[in-house]
Design an enzyme around this catalytic site. Structure first.
Site, mmCIF file in Angstrom:
data_model
loop_
_atom_site.group_PDB
_atom_site.id
_atom_site.type_symbol
_atom_site.label_atom_id
_atom_site.label_comp_id
_atom_site.label_asym_id
_atom_site.label_seq_id
_atom_site.Cartn_x
_atom_site.Cartn_y
_atom_site.Cartn_z
ATOM 1 N N PRO A 37 0.756 -1.234 0.036
ATOM 2 C CA PRO A 37 0.301 -0.067 0.151
ATOM 3 C C PRO A 37 0.758 1.358 0.057
ATOM 4 C CG PRO A 37 -0.030 -1.114 2.097
ATOM 5 C CD PRO A 37 0.541 -2.088 1.210
ATOM 6 N N ASN A 38 0.374 2.267 -0.680
ATOM 7 C CA ASN A 38 0.851 3.692 -0.670
ATOM 8 C C ASN A 38 2.169 3.662 -1.525
ATOM 9 O OD1 ASN A 38 -1.416 4.619 0.769
ATOM 10 N ND2 ASN A 38 -0.393 3.632 2.533
ATOM 11 N N ARG A 76 4.813 10.964 -2.727
ATOM 12 C CA ARG A 76 4.630 10.659 -1.234
ATOM 13 C C ARG A 76 6.084 10.935 -0.511
ATOM 14 N NH1 ARG A 76 4.716 4.594 1.115
ATOM 15 N NH2 ARG A 76 3.988 5.100 3.269
ATOM 16 N N TYR A 117 10.878 9.072 1.042
ATOM 17 C CA TYR A 117 11.129 7.935 0.187
ATOM 18 C C TYR A 117 11.598 8.471 -1.139
ATOM 19 C CZ TYR A 117 7.676 5.859 3.311
ATOM 20 O OH TYR A 117 7.129 5.437 4.433
ATOM 21 N N ASN A 119 8.155 -5.368 -0.784
ATOM 22 C CA ASN A 119 7.978 -4.168 0.138
ATOM 23 C C ASN A 119 6.586 -4.242 0.580
ATOM 24 O OD1 ASN A 119 7.789 -1.874 1.552
ATOM 25 N ND2 ASN A 119 8.944 -0.754 -0.083
ATOM 26 N N ALA A 145 3.108 -0.647 4.831
ATOM 27 C CA ALA A 145 2.567 -0.521 6.395
ATOM 28 C C ALA A 145 2.087 -2.094 6.543
ATOM 29 C CB ALA A 145 1.502 0.461 6.358
ATOM 30 N N GLU A 174 12.637 -9.044 2.304
ATOM 31 C CA GLU A 174 11.971 -8.064 2.469
ATOM 32 C C GLU A 174 12.729 -6.929 2.366
ATOM 33 O OE1 GLU A 174 11.139 -8.227 6.815
ATOM 34 O OE2 GLU A 174 10.197 -6.063 6.843
ATOM 35 N N HIS A 212 12.591 -2.263 2.435
ATOM 36 C CA HIS A 212 11.963 -1.136 2.659
ATOM 37 C C HIS A 212 13.122 -0.064 2.307
ATOM 38 C CE1 HIS A 212 9.097 -3.015 5.280
ATOM 39 N NE2 HIS A 212 10.249 -3.645 5.685
ATOM 40 N N ARG A 252 12.836 5.232 12.431
ATOM 41 C CA ARG A 252 11.450 5.895 12.371
ATOM 42 C C ARG A 252 10.549 5.272 13.712
ATOM 43 N NH1 ARG A 252 9.058 5.228 6.758
ATOM 44 N NH2 ARG A 252 7.821 6.888 7.513
#
Ligand code: DQA
Length: 153
Positions: free
Chosen positions: A15-16, A23, A28, A79, A82, A103, A105, A112
């Site tokens: 998502p996103n 964004r 990012y 990725n 969330a 995985e 990111h 964060r």
């Protein structure tokens, strides 16, 4: 045909991540998902790896696409956005299809908010990359290609 299946890497974005480029560019970066995927396709081609790409904002669609990888992809790079921090369903799907996965990111999730420090995927991943920006996907793809080619020997 079995060989071409083995040499396929599925790159999944959650998502996103369709908003990349617009964004939170301070976190990012300014590259779009399309430009990242175009580059990964070129890298895959240069390594003799077939790349497939999937993005969805919906947890169920991500689970369905992971299921389709069973017997069709040699490796998954994910990725999960969330959903990394919330989704037992995506964890179970990845374990259910028995396809090794990395995985990724873009940001350093450990630098964060605390809720981003936990991942439902990391302990089952073949590797985790975070904080390398979009280059993290390329690192993961190059490593997947190495492992797939080692597996053929
Ligand atoms: C992300 C980090 C996640 O915490 C966040 O929810 C994302 C993107 C990253 O690529 O840095 O959507 O996975």
């Amino acid at each position: 045909m079995a060989e071409s299946k083995q040499q396929s890497v599925l790159i999944i974005n959650g998502p996103n991540l369709d908003l990349l480029g617009k964004r939170e560019p301070g976190i990012y970066g300014s590259e779009t998902l399309k430009s990242i995927c175009d580059h990964l396709k070129d890298v895959g081609d240069s390594l003799g790896i077939r790349t497939e790409f999937f993005q969805s904002n919906s947890e169920g669609a991500l689970v369905d696409r992971i299921h389709e990888a069973m017997g069709n992809a040699g490796f998954i790079i994910i990725n999960a956005g969330a959903y990394t921090h919330t989704s037992v369903a995506i964890r179970d799907a990845l374990l259910g299809v028995s396809v090794p996965f990395f995985e990724v990111h873009i940001s350093n999730v450990h630098a964060r908010e605390e809720f981003r420090h936990h991942s439902y995927l990391s302990d089952k991943a073949a590797g985790v990359i975070c904080g390398f920006g979009s280059f993290g996907y390329e690192c993961a793809l190059r490593r997947a290609a190495m492992l797939l080619s080692d597996g053929k020997k």
